[in-house]
Design a protein around this motif. Structure first.
Motif, PDB file in Angstrom:
ATOM      1  N   PHE A   1      37.062  29.627  40.651  1.00 53.10           N
ATOM      2  CA  PHE A   1      36.420  29.059  39.468  1.00 53.10           C
ATOM      3  C   PHE A   1      34.937  29.437  39.487  1.00 53.10           C
ATOM      4  O   PHE A   1      34.248  29.184  40.490  1.00 53.10           O
ATOM      5  N   HIS A   2      34.417  29.978  38.391  1.00 50.56           N
ATOM      6  CA  HIS A   2      32.997  30.350  38.341  1.00 50.56           C
ATOM      7  C   HIS A   2      32.612  30.687  36.903  1.00 50.56           C
ATOM      8  O   HIS A   2      33.443  30.705  35.999  1.00 50.56           O
ATOM      9  N   SER A   3      31.319  30.986  36.697  1.00 50.78           N
ATOM     10  CA  SER A   3      30.849  31.520  35.424  1.00 50.78           C
ATOM     11  C   SER A   3      30.224  32.883  35.696  1.00 50.78           C
ATOM     12  O   SER A   3      29.967  33.233  36.850  1.00 50.78           O
ATOM     13  N   PHE A   4      29.954  33.658  34.632  1.00 50.38           N
ATOM     14  CA  PHE A   4      29.331  34.962  34.893  1.00 50.38           C
ATOM     15  C   PHE A   4      27.962  35.113  34.232  1.00 50.38           C
ATOM     16  O   PHE A   4      27.499  36.218  33.979  1.00 50.38           O
ATOM     17  N   SER A   5      27.273  33.995  34.007  1.00 51.33           N
ATOM     18  CA  SER A   5      25.942  34.109  33.418  1.00 51.33           C
ATOM     19  C   SER A   5      24.828  33.836  34.415  1.00 51.33           C
ATOM     20  O   SER A   5      23.699  34.261  34.202  1.00 51.33           O
ATOM     21  N   GLY A   6      25.112  33.124  35.495  1.00 46.62           N
ATOM     22  CA  GLY A   6      24.079  32.732  36.439  1.00 46.62           C
ATOM     23  C   GLY A   6      24.012  33.620  37.666  1.00 46.62           C
ATOM     24  O   GLY A   6      24.507  34.743  37.676  1.00 46.62           O
ATOM     25  N   GLY A   7      23.385  33.104  38.726  1.00 47.44           N
ATOM     26  CA  GLY A   7      23.224  33.886  39.935  1.00 47.44           C
ATOM     27  C   GLY A   7      24.318  33.644  40.956  1.00 47.44           C
ATOM     28  O   GLY A   7      24.951  34.588  41.439  1.00 47.44           O
ATOM     29  N   THR A   8      24.586  32.379  41.280  1.00 52.50           N
ATOM     30  CA  THR A   8      25.580  32.079  42.313  1.00 52.50           C
ATOM     31  C   THR A   8      26.992  32.352  41.826  1.00 52.50           C
ATOM     32  O   THR A   8      27.766  33.056  42.484  1.00 52.50           O
ATOM     33  N   GLY A   9      27.350  31.791  40.674  1.00 50.15           N
ATOM     34  CA  GLY A   9      28.707  31.987  40.167  1.00 50.15           C
ATOM     35  C   GLY A   9      29.022  33.438  39.885  1.00 50.15           C
ATOM     36  O   GLY A   9      30.120  33.916  40.174  1.00 50.15           O
ATOM     37  N   ALA A  10      28.065  34.168  39.317  1.00 49.59           N
ATOM     38  CA  ALA A  10      28.292  35.574  38.975  1.00 49.59           C
ATOM     39  C   ALA A  10      28.127  36.476  40.184  1.00 49.59           C
ATOM     40  O   ALA A  10      29.007  37.268  40.518  1.00 49.59           O
ATOM     41  N   GLY A  11      26.973  36.383  40.863  1.00 49.59           N
ATOM     42  CA  GLY A  11      26.684  37.290  41.966  1.00 49.59           C
ATOM     43  C   GLY A  11      27.493  37.001  43.219  1.00 49.59           C
ATOM     44  O   GLY A  11      28.215  37.873  43.723  1.00 49.59           O
ATOM     45  N   LEU A  12      27.402  35.761  43.731  1.00 56.22           N
ATOM     46  CA  LEU A  12      28.180  35.401  44.912  1.00 56.22           C
ATOM     47  C   LEU A  12      29.665  35.411  44.591  1.00 56.22           C
ATOM     48  O   LEU A  12      30.489  35.814  45.432  1.00 56.22           O
ATOM     49  N   GLY A  13      30.033  34.990  43.366  1.00 57.49           N
ATOM     50  CA  GLY A  13      31.443  35.035  42.970  1.00 57.49           C
ATOM     51  C   GLY A  13      31.991  36.445  43.005  1.00 57.49           C
ATOM     52  O   GLY A  13      33.112  36.689  43.471  1.00 57.49           O
ATOM     53  N   SER A  14      31.200  37.428  42.550  1.00 55.50           N
ATOM     54  CA  SER A  14      31.624  38.832  42.593  1.00 55.50           C
ATOM     55  C   SER A  14      31.786  39.308  44.022  1.00 55.50           C
ATOM     56  O   SER A  14      32.759  39.994  44.364  1.00 55.50           O
ATOM     57  N   GLN A  15      30.831  38.955  44.880  1.00 58.29           N
ATOM     58  CA  GLN A  15      30.898  39.374  46.270  1.00 58.29           C
ATOM     59  C   GLN A  15      32.100  38.754  46.984  1.00 58.29           C
ATOM     60  O   GLN A  15      32.758  39.405  47.799  1.00 58.29           O
ATOM     61  N   LEU A  16      32.409  37.497  46.647  1.00 54.16           N
ATOM     62  CA  LEU A  16      33.570  36.851  47.253  1.00 54.16           C
ATOM     63  C   LEU A  16      34.875  37.521  46.814  1.00 54.16           C
ATOM     64  O   LEU A  16      35.789  37.707  47.626  1.00 54.16           O
TER      65      LEU A  16
END
Length: 417
Positions: free
Chosen positions: A129-144
């Motif tokens: 679960f995440h969003s793609f507009s911010g830093g953690t949800g988008a950036g860390l979510g992509s890396q995960l």
């Protein structure tokens, strides 16, 4: 269920709060049997909550714990928080802090994921679960997503992804959206996409609210929007009593069956969900056949619907068959129907009907084209690029992201003609 549930960033954890409250409350039908897919054998929730700041995760832990059924709670080691935010910057979220004073969030999350995988009798994938507009949800979510794909190559990855309002939430949101969507396309098997503008409109319609002026958005709380998203997910992913084994465990419909039904092509991974709750006899064809009334399920917004899955919650068998036939005749698309129990999952205790539709359709092309166009307009003027260069991102990475999304948008547009 063979999944591990992973919540990343503020948005991912706020939706997770509503999701777990709806699944673990004691008045959910068949709770003891159906709670098993979301818990480890010791009763702890199979969920990992990650954020670069502690506030949202701690609130989630407190709110969910207060409403949980006995013996269900988050595992303390699965609540992973940092001390500093990621500045709404995809590159900052992806590459993390250069300082060694804060242990890497990625390493801590992957360690918790490994332990959760080992607790499952059969691990088949991760729901993120995440969003793609911010830093953690988008950036860390992509890396995960990338790390999970490398570490567990045979497992599948389904994301619950929230798109920002088109009017804008951050000056960097178009870059973040571009980069995150390109990473999802490369590393995940399916994306359950919720657009904030559409969620706001549908939530307002369910609550009976109207905008004060025609060109303004209706006033709806963030909590109500998150509740609507969680309700859609519950209608789509909640286990089925019809498939309960002799041991009392419901094998139901796992997310991976959803991917096989609605994502038959590797380049078409973006799924849209809509839901309605009606306490009277109601049919899919009612809104689809009448041009004078709003359509509850916009399957063809922006293009052709390629594959769909329909969950019918709260219908008895006779009316369920009627609705399925009416829907097939009316919608005229290739659809898979998933009839659930006569009890309503979304509104326990209510004699209501809750159809949930998951569709893979051509409106994804419009979203991808908008993201690319807006990011390109900023990129050509070198706007804000220094915020990405300083965290190790390069021009070639941007070009690859543009090419990836343009290719996917072209595929959706071509097949939707």
């Amino acid at each position: 269920m063979s999944a591990v549930w992973l919540h990343v960033g503020q948005c991912g954890n706020q939706i997770g709060e509503e999701w777990w409250q709806s699944l673990t409350r004691e008045n959910v039908p068949h709770a003891e049997a159906d709670r098993y897919p979301f818990c480890s054998p010791d009763g702890k929730l199979s969920a990992i909550c990650v954020d670069s700041e502690p506030k949202v995760v701690r609130k989630l832990q407190k709110q969910v714990k207060s409403g949980l059924a006995p013996n269900s709670s988050f595992r303390e080691n699965n609540l992973i928080v940092g001390k500093r935010g990621r500045g709404n910057n995809w590159a900052y979220g992806y590459h993390g802090l250069h300082s060694a004073s804060e242990k890497n969030l990625l390493e801590r999350t992957m360690e918790s994921l490994r332990k959760e995988v080992e607790r499952r009798d059969c691990y088949c994938g991760t729901v993120l679960f995440h969003s793609f507009s911010g830093g953690t949800g988008a950036g860390l979510g992509s890396q995960l997503c990338e790390a999970i794909r490398d570490e567990y190559s045979l497992g599948q990855i389904l994301t619950v992804t929230v798109a920002p309002h088109q009017a804008g939430e951050s000056p960097l949101q178009h870059y973040n959206s571009l980069l995150c969507l390109s990473w999802l396309q490369r590393h995940v098997d399916g994306v359950l996409l919720f657009q904030n503008d559409a969620v706001l409109r549908r939530t307002a319609a369910l609550l009976g609210k109207k905008a004060p002026v025609s060109d303004m958005q209706p006033q709806v709380s963030l909590s109500a929007m998150n509740t609507y998203v969680a309700s859609c997910l519950a209608g789509l992913l909640y286990p089925l009593k019809a498939f309960t084994t002799g041991s009392g465990i419901s094998v139901g419909m796992e997310p991976w069956e959803l991917l096989r039904s609605a994502c038959p092509m590797p380049t078409m991974r973006f799924l849209h969900i809509a839901q309605a709750c009606k306490r009277q006899e109601w049919g899919l064809s009612h809104h689809e056949k009448s041009d004078s009334e709003p359509r509850a399920f916009p399957l063809r917004e922006g293009g052709r619907c390629h594959m769909s899955l329909v969950t019918l919650s709260g219908w008895e068998k006779t009316s369920r068959e009627h609705i399925a036939c009416e829907g097939l005749i009316c919608l005229g698309e290739e659809m898979t129907f998933r009839p659930t129990d006569s009890l309503n999952i979304v509104e326990p205790g209510c004699h209501s009907h809750s159809p949930t539709i998951c569709a893979n359709h051509g409106s994804s092309a419009e979203l991808l084209q908008q993201v690319v166009a807006r990011a390109e307009a900023m990129y050509e003027t070198n706007a804000y690029l220094h915020w990405y260069w300083q965290y190790g991102y390069e021009e070639a990475d941007f070009q690859q992201a543009f090419e990836t999304l343009c290719s996917v948008a072209d595929d959706y547009s071509r097949l939707g003609e």
